[in-house]
Scaffold this motif. Sequence first.
Motif, short mmCIF file in Angstrom:
data_model
loop_
_atom_site.label_atom_id
_atom_site.label_comp_id
_atom_site.label_asym_id
_atom_site.label_seq_id
_atom_site.Cartn_x
_atom_site.Cartn_y
_atom_site.Cartn_z
N ASP A 98 -13.80 7.03 -7.14
CA ASP A 98 -13.73 6.74 -5.71
C ASP A 98 -13.08 7.90 -4.98
N ALA A 99 -13.63 8.25 -3.82
CA ALA A 99 -13.09 9.34 -3.01
C ALA A 99 -12.98 8.89 -1.57
N ALA A 100 -11.89 9.28 -0.91
CA ALA A 100 -11.69 8.99 0.50
C ALA A 100 -11.18 10.25 1.18
N VAL A 101 -11.80 10.63 2.28
CA VAL A 101 -11.42 11.82 3.03
C VAL A 101 -11.36 11.46 4.50
N ASP A 102 -10.29 11.86 5.18
CA ASP A 102 -10.12 11.56 6.59
C ASP A 102 -9.61 12.81 7.30
N PHE A 103 -10.40 13.34 8.24
CA PHE A 103 -10.01 14.49 9.04
C PHE A 103 -9.90 14.05 10.51
N GLN A 104 -8.79 14.34 11.10
CA GLN A 104 -8.60 14.00 12.50
C GLN A 104 -8.16 15.24 13.27
N LYS A 105 -8.97 15.64 14.25
CA LYS A 105 -8.67 16.81 15.07
C LYS A 105 -8.37 16.34 16.49
N ALA A 106 -7.09 16.35 16.82
CA ALA A 106 -6.65 15.91 18.15
C ALA A 106 -5.40 16.71 18.50
N ASN A 142 -2.56 16.24 17.30
CA ASN A 142 -2.03 16.53 15.97
C ASN A 142 -3.18 16.48 14.97
N ASP A 143 -3.42 17.59 14.28
CA ASP A 143 -4.47 17.65 13.27
C ASP A 143 -3.98 17.01 11.98
N THR A 144 -4.77 16.05 11.46
CA THR A 144 -4.37 15.32 10.25
C THR A 144 -5.48 15.41 9.21
N ASP A 145 -5.08 15.74 7.99
CA ASP A 145 -6.01 15.76 6.85
C ASP A 145 -5.48 14.80 5.79
N ASP A 146 -6.38 13.98 5.25
CA ASP A 146 -5.98 12.97 4.27
C ASP A 146 -7.03 12.95 3.16
N TYR A 147 -6.57 13.15 1.90
CA TYR A 147 -7.47 13.16 0.75
C TYR A 147 -6.99 12.13 -0.28
N ASN A 148 -7.92 11.42 -0.87
CA ASN A 148 -7.60 10.51 -1.97
C ASN A 148 -8.76 10.53 -2.96
N LEU A 149 -8.45 10.75 -4.23
CA LEU A 149 -9.45 10.76 -5.29
C LEU A 149 -8.91 9.95 -6.46
N ALA A 150 -9.70 9.00 -6.95
CA ALA A 150 -9.26 8.14 -8.05
C ALA A 150 -10.41 7.90 -9.00
N PHE A 151 -10.08 7.78 -10.29
CA PHE A 151 -11.10 7.43 -11.28
C PHE A 151 -10.52 6.42 -12.25
N LYS A 152 -11.40 5.64 -12.86
CA LYS A 152 -11.01 4.66 -13.86
C LYS A 152 -12.20 4.48 -14.80
N THR A 153 -11.93 4.50 -16.11
CA THR A 153 -13.01 4.38 -17.08
C THR A 153 -12.50 3.74 -18.37
N SER A 154 -13.41 3.11 -19.09
CA SER A 154 -13.07 2.54 -20.40
C SER A 154 -14.29 2.66 -21.31
N ALA A 155 -14.03 2.86 -22.58
CA ALA A 155 -15.09 2.98 -23.59
C ALA A 155 -14.69 2.16 -24.80
N ARG A 156 -15.56 1.25 -25.24
CA ARG A 156 -15.24 0.39 -26.38
C ARG A 156 -16.20 0.66 -27.53
N HIS A 157 -15.61 0.77 -28.72
CA HIS A 157 -16.38 0.98 -29.95
C HIS A 157 -15.68 0.25 -31.07
N ASP A 158 -16.42 -0.65 -31.74
CA ASP A 158 -15.86 -1.42 -32.85
C ASP A 158 -14.64 -2.20 -32.33
N ARG A 159 -13.48 -2.07 -32.97
CA ARG A 159 -12.27 -2.78 -32.54
C ARG A 159 -11.44 -1.99 -31.53
N TRP A 160 -11.87 -0.79 -31.18
CA TRP A 160 -11.07 0.09 -30.33
C TRP A 160 -11.61 0.14 -28.91
N ARG A 161 -10.70 0.19 -27.95
CA ARG A 161 -11.09 0.40 -26.56
C ARG A 161 -10.18 1.46 -25.95
#
Length: 335
Positions: free
Chosen positions: A128-136, A138-157
């Motif tokens: 997921d990515a979120a970007v917010d630029f505000q030019k007024a 007061n100039d504001t820059d906002d960045y957010n980047l997130a990831f989440k993952t899982s992999a399961r094999h046999d008894r292991w995750r």
Amino acid sequence: MLSRTLLCLAVTCASTPLLADTVWLKNGDRLSGTIKLFDGGKLLLQTDYGGAIALDWKQIKTLESKEPLLVKQGEYTGEVAQSLQASDEGKVVLSEGGAPKTVELASIQQIIKPKPVITDLVWKGNIDAAVDFQKAENDTDDYNLAFKTSARHDRWRHNAKGEYNRESQDDVVSTDNWSAEYSLDYFLTDKFFWDGRVNYKRDKIEDLSRERTVGTGPGYQLWDDELGAFKVGALLNRTDYQFSNGQKENFYAVAGTWDYNRYLVGKKFEFFTNGELGKPLSGVADYALDVEVGLRYKVTDWASLNLKAEKDIISGSNDGDVDKTRYTAGFGVTW
């Protein structure tokens, strides 16, 4: 010659059956599509006319597929069937290259598409990515980047997640931090597992500049299927703090964790929440809470829009309380 060749191709295509999977239900209905997965008592059938349809396994009479599928009759062992053939009610025929074998549907615990190297690998996640630029004024820059993952094999995750946040106003940075976590689950039974994890956080702005947590403990998987998943756990953690002035401290804590997601409206929407509530065993703080709640809307099979709220609380700390709330909206990819 060209006309004759085109005619032969047309006749061949017309005489070749479509490689569609078929499911017969006990009520007499017959559905065609592509079998994506059977897990957690639900068979996911991808159709052109209704999207992804989750079918109750107990209501299925028999089924067939022309594509290779990994069929598991035990919790962790399975065999790749080159095709599935319809049989009597409550049964299916597995064609494995040798003599066909008829098995009871009730004995099957999972059906998945075999992977090239690790045939029973189940891998899912999102970015997921979120970007917010505000030019007024007061100039504001906002960045957010997130990831989440899982992999399961046999008894292991294997589970991994991470996040990066940065905010600035008129070139003055007010937020600059990132975090990463890896955890490994070993399933003792089909529901109970043992969890070991390590988490690291780095903040370049706040007084608490570094945080490392190592924990282990039992967990329980309430369900995990195509409609969502829910797991809870208990951890014994050791946390090390390092502050911007160079001061260090560490403590042990007990914590409860949860991770829940649920698909709604034909898997168009996904509601999710995860977090950890901890209680230090010493007097460094009263409690700590880290929670995320959000909603994800799937625009396509892989693209999505998301809305999230995050809360981070440390109450009763000797070095001052922490209470942060963050809201983000953005886009992402899901697999």
